[in-house]
Enzyme design. Structure first.
Site, short mmCIF file in Angstrom:
data_model
loop_
_atom_site.label_atom_id
_atom_site.label_comp_id
_atom_site.label_asym_id
_atom_site.label_seq_id
_atom_site.Cartn_x
_atom_site.Cartn_y
_atom_site.Cartn_z
N GLY A 103 0.83 -1.21 0.00
CA GLY A 103 0.00 0.00 0.00
C GLY A 103 0.85 1.24 0.00
N ASN A 104 0.25 2.38 0.29
CA ASN A 104 1.02 3.62 0.42
C ASN A 104 0.38 4.50 1.47
OD1 ASN A 104 -0.92 5.52 -0.96
ND2 ASN A 104 -0.58 4.05 -2.62
N HIS A 105 1.01 5.65 1.75
CA HIS A 105 0.58 6.48 2.88
C HIS A 105 -0.53 7.47 2.55
CE1 HIS A 105 3.55 4.93 5.57
NE2 HIS A 105 4.54 5.22 4.73
#
Ligand code: CTP
Length: 403
Positions: free
Chosen positions: A208-210
């Site tokens: 995923g990412n932030h």
């Protein structure tokens, strides 16, 4: 901003009706012209004499007034009003409105009204909690009506909970801010993607990412406040947003987001892709949890579809397409390349180098780059203010776009 507006108030049979004369006084003080529709049941709670004295207008209940021989037209009343406020609304009237029943003047006028409708429910907490009430409220929201949520507190039954109609001062504030907000995107259909995507590795892990989704949600809200009907395709985020003009569809992976966006793109006048979509996804998702073995683990990745680029290929002349670019080096040139490659009308550039800008923050610092390389730079602002700047620029583009 309320000055000179025409507000029709429909009052139904709830004890909270006693608050309406106070609201009428506040509105009349603001030089609003008020007319009142009183349901038969509401006449037991407030008198027509009180209300006609305060508004300076006759108070109407029935289509036909026997005493005067006058016939009142629901269509005429609906056309007259700049806004129709139905307050308090009982569970009974909510049910009628959600289902298109028109057995009295107040609800017939609701069906005929072309103006914005605000609804302030008032009922006992258990009635308010009932699934049928929630469903009816959802239906009314989907019609574009604005719900003034009841407050929590002591109820006429002696119980304590959610169900009290909002106080007149609060309702006045809500109406005031409605008329203050410009409606320059009224009737436009807008598609927005927001948040991250999660690409599954196995049943319990993902890449995923932030991205927090805050920027995309702020843009969705700004469009909705300014009258657009918004389809928000959201990755997994921690934000709750309820707005009568916003419909949210959830998408977890890039593949799901791609499908959801394609489905909605055709009918969108404006599309803004703010989502931080994964560029790569695992080639294969393990059926079982991957067990720990060896020193290293290699996961093969394959590219995802670039949703924005694909929408750029399908874009018609009368559609506006806006993308985001998050860059860490050679920012303006990279953003310009994306603008051209993905056939965008506008790209919003944010750099991770700017303090307070980007993932997770409530603030952002952007540059807007349009076709023809015209660049607008902005200071660090709250994401809500940034959303306003982006919409103002999109509005300018929309006035030049072939209809
Ligand atoms: N985007 C998209 N689908 C993808 C990747 C990106 O729709 N699979 C969109 C984003 O929502 C954003 C824009 O493309 O509006 C730019 O995203 P960004 O990650 O900055 O650029 P990429 O094109 O992925 O290029 P790179 O990661 O190499 O900078």
């Amino acid at each position: 901003m309320l000055k000179g507006k025409k507000i029709l108030i429909g009052i139904t049979g709830s004890i909270a009706a006693y608050k309406i004369p106070f609201l009428v006084r506040l509105l009349v003080k603001e030089e609003v012209e008020v007319r009142i529709l009183l349901s038969q049941a509401a006449r037991d709670f407030v008198t027509p004499l009180t209300l006609s004295t305060l508004t300076g207008n006759p108070v109407i209940t029935d289509f036909f007034e026997e005493k005067t021989g006058e016939w009142s037209s629901h269509v005429e009343l609906g056309n007259w009003a700049d806004l129709y406020l139905i307050a308090p609304v009982t569970a009974n009237t909510l049910g009628k409105m959600a289902n298109g029943l028109a057995d009295n003047l107040l609800v017939a006028t609701y069906l005929a009204a072309k103006c914005p409708v605000f609804i302030a429910p008032a009922m006992d907490l258990d009635m308010f909690k009932h699934s049928s009430t929630s469903r009816n409220i959802e239906i009314l929201k989907s019609f574009g009506n604005q719900i003034i949520q009841p407050a929590s507190g002591e109820l006429a039954s002696g119980l304590c909970g959610v169900g009290r109609m909002e106080e007149p001062e609060k309702i006045l504030d809500i109406l005031n801010s409605f008329f203050e907000t410009k409606q320059d995107f009224k009737g436009k259909k807008v598609l927005i993607s927001a948040g991250p995507t999660y690409e599954a590795i196995d049943p319990v892990r993902f890449i995923g990412n932030h991205s927090s989704g805050k920027m995309g949600y702020a843009i969705a809200k700004e469009f909705a406040d300014r009258g657009a009907i918004v389809e928000l395709v959201s990755g997994p985020v921690n934000i709750s947003l309820e707005h009568h003009n916003i419909h949210i569809s959830n998408a977890t992976s890039a593949k799901e987001m791609h499908k959801a966006c394609l489905l909605r793109f055709e009918s969108a006048d404006i599309t803004v892709m703010t989502a931080a979509v994964a560029d790569y996804t695992p080639k294969a998702v393990a059926d079982e949890k991957i067990k720990k073995k060896g020193e290293t683990l290699t996961i093969d990745l394959k590219p995802t579809v670039d949703i924005l680029a694909e929408l750029g290929k399908r874009k018609r002349n009368n559609q506006i397409l806006v993308g985001f670019a998050l860059e860490t080096e050679n920012e303006t040139n990279n953003a310009l390349a994306k603008l051209n490659k993905k056939k965008l009308d506008l790209i919003v550039l944010n750099s991770l180098k700017d303090k307070g800008a980007g993932f997770g923050y409530d603030t952002n610092m952007i540059k807007l780059i349009g076709k023809g390389e015209d660049i607008q730079e902005f200071d660090l602002k709250s994401k809500n203010e940034v959303a306003k700047d982006i919409l103002d620029r999109i509005y300018l583009i929309s006035t030049n776009t072939t209809k």
